[in-house]
Design a protein around this motif. Structure first.
Motif, PDB file in Angstrom:
ATOM      1  N   CYS A   1      49.607  56.558  62.596  1.00  0.00           N
ATOM      2  CA  CYS A   1      50.705  55.736  63.139  1.00  0.00           C
ATOM      3  C   CYS A   1      50.253  54.932  64.340  1.00  0.00           C
ATOM      4  O   CYS A   1      50.645  53.772  64.514  1.00  0.00           O
TER       5      CYS A   1
ATOM      6  N   THR B   1      56.181  66.488  58.735  1.00  0.00           N
ATOM      7  CA  THR B   1      55.129  67.441  59.100  1.00  0.00           C
ATOM      8  C   THR B   1      55.545  68.290  60.296  1.00  0.00           C
ATOM      9  O   THR B   1      55.250  69.490  60.358  1.00  0.00           O
TER      10      THR B   1
ATOM     11  N   GLY C   1      42.989  60.251  60.017  1.00  0.00           N
ATOM     12  CA  GLY C   1      44.189  59.447  59.796  1.00  0.00           C
ATOM     13  C   GLY C   1      43.969  57.980  60.073  1.00  0.00           C
ATOM     14  O   GLY C   1      44.443  57.117  59.321  1.00  0.00           O
TER      15      GLY C   1
ATOM     16  N   PHE D   1      54.020  56.558  57.117  1.00  0.00           N
ATOM     17  CA  PHE D   1      53.315  57.478  58.021  1.00  0.00           C
ATOM     18  C   PHE D   1      54.261  58.059  59.067  1.00  0.00           C
ATOM     19  O   PHE D   1      54.175  59.251  59.395  1.00  0.00           O
TER      20      PHE D   1
ATOM     21  N   CYS E   1      56.336  60.651  57.482  1.00  0.00           N
ATOM     22  CA  CYS E   1      55.497  61.826  57.198  1.00  0.00           C
ATOM     23  C   CYS E   1      55.250  62.655  58.458  1.00  0.00           C
ATOM     24  O   CYS E   1      55.149  63.885  58.393  1.00  0.00           O
TER      25      CYS E   1
ATOM     26  N   PHE F   1      48.584  62.025  60.257  1.00  0.00           N
ATOM     27  CA  PHE F   1      49.659  61.033  60.199  1.00  0.00           C
ATOM     28  C   PHE F   1      49.983  60.464  61.585  1.00  0.00           C
ATOM     29  O   PHE F   1      50.309  59.282  61.722  1.00  0.00           O
TER      30      PHE F   1
END
Length: 448
Positions: free
Chosen positions: A359, A331, A304, A324, A327, A355
């Motif tokens: 971040c 997720t 990521g 992100f 997401c 993700f």
């Protein structure tokens, strides 16, 4: 805000070989940083057995590093705006390396807790100073990628720590794991002492003794034209870099939004990374399956960071960060509803780590961009330090809710809203940032 032509050259011209050497050293410092921090978690059982520690004491040893990192971010990082980035790197690496070596000679809980706290201070200082140096020595086109690369290096170091700790414990003792980290950090301290110069941004704005000569030495290594004189800087500009500067009209709103985003992101991050294996085990999976899921999340985290870095070469980091964060929330929702599907869990675990750590790389990149050079180390340090209070409090609050009857999966699901709050803070920060740095784009954002 004054931008000197040589700083503009660093932003726009291709990276020189010497610039890449600086970035590489910062990356390696992040690798040992990840190792030095995570090694305590890997050797916890061995330490507990030898020193006869209870669970609370083991948890305290792990927390001591986080508390030290928080102190390092709040108290040590601002020195980068006063003493210089290079000095902060060297001071932090020396503190971290020596305390790691000292940990190998600890024979009591108090001694080990003290060395872990001091190591945490050095770890926090290394993170901020290397982040700022990387931002200031990177061309604008690859700045986001280079900053994300540091986060990947931290994850790589943490992974290496897990492998080596097992080897050291099996063939030697847990003390060798600390000694390896300490010696590695001190070796990089010497490498940094030889190769890392002072930041040109710092030299231009603070203008310490022999600033012109130091700038020209760096420019010569960059193969750029030398300068004959320093820019005229007002007394007010030279005195910037204090905490008060973060609350001036230029930075106040951005500072608050960044702190909110950092707090909620670290609040959610430490919950996911710290509680995922245990919550999965409490939800019916075996302890081994819970640990494996944690490892899948860690694997996804490295991917990521690198992916986010590559995306920053084509898209604006603020927009990538918002996507992100959303997401991550999505997720988590899928993750909670797929725990019955063991075959699918490794995949969704990698995606979650992907993700989530993307971040983390993104928020650190943003924090380095929000502040100008004269206050950058202070701004990044305080955002990171205050954000870590979210990381410290999150596992405790999660444990409280679990003790009071909240089901593990329900609690996990509730945490998706934490990342939505962080995303909202980033959206607001985006509009504030571009209203000051790109008014035309800000009008488009406001309309959208």
């Amino acid at each position: 805000m004054f931008i000197h032509p040589i700083k503009n050259d660093i932003d726009t011209l291709p990276m020189s070989k010497f610039q890449w050497i600086i970035i590489t050293i910062c990356f390696l410092l992040y690798v040992v940083d990840g190792y030095d921090f995570m090694v305590m978690a890997y050797v916890a059982s061995a330490v507990s057995g030898e020193l006869a520690l209870n669970g609370t004491q083991v948890g305290t040893l792990i927390s001591a590093g986080i508390i030290g990192m928080t102190v390092g971010s709040l108290c040590i990082a601002p020195l980068g705006d006063k003493l210089g980035r290079r000095k902060l790197v060297l001071i932090s690496a020396f503190i971290c390396g020596m305390s790691m070596v000292a940990a190998t000679f600890a024979h009591s809980f108090n001694q080990l807790a003290f060395t872990r706290f001091i190591a945490g201070i050095g770890i926090g200082g290394i993170q901020i100073s290397c982040m700022v140096l990387t931002a200031e020595f990177s061309a604008k086109k690859v700045r986001g990628f280079n900053l994300a690369l540091l986060s990947a290096g931290y994850g790589l170091g943490a992974t290496i720590g897990g492998v080596l700790a097992g080897v050291f414990i099996e063939h030697h003792s847990w003390r060798h794991a600390f000694m390896f980290g300490g010696v590695s950090t001190l070796i990089l301290f010497l490498v940094a002492y030889i190769y890392i110069p002072e930041s040109i941004d710092y030299l231009l704005h603070k203008q310490p003794k022999n600033a012109l000569a130091k700038i020209n030495v760096v420019l010569a290594k960059f193969k750029r034209n030398l300068i004959n004189e320093l820019p005229i800087i007002t007394v007010t500009e030279q005195q910037q870099g204090t905490i008060r500067q973060l609350f001036t009209a230029r930075y106040f709103a951005q500072t608050i939004c960044l702190w909110v985003a950092m707090f909620f992101l670290l609040y959610g991050f430490y919950f996911v990374m710290g509680w995922t294996p245990k919550i999965m085990a409490q939800s019916g999976l075996s302890p081994q399956a819970g640990v494996q899921i944690g490892m899948w999340v860690s694997l996804g985290s490295i991917l990521g960071s690198l992916t986010l870095g590559l995306l920053t070469t084509r898209f604006k980091i603020f927009h990538i960060q918002t996507v992100f964060l959303l997401c991550v929330a999505l997720t988590i929702f899928v993750f909670v509803n797929m725990t019955h599907n063991l075959g699918f869990l490794p995949v969704i675990s990698v995606v979650l780590g992907f993700f989530l750590n993307g971040c983390m790389a993104g928020i650190y990149t943003i924090s380095a961009l929000v502040y100008d050079s004269e206050v950058r180390s202070t701004g990044v340090g305080f955002a990171t330090g205050l954000g870590r209070f979210g990381g410290i409090s999150s596992p405790i609050i999660a444990g409280y809710f679990l003790d009071h009857g909240i089901s593990p999966l329900s609690l996990y699901g509730y945490y998706l809203f934490i990342f939505i709050l962080a995303a909202i803070a980033i959206v607001i920060l985006t509009k504030l940032y571009y209203s000051k740095n790109d008014p035309q784009l800000a009008k488009q954002l406001i309309k959208s």
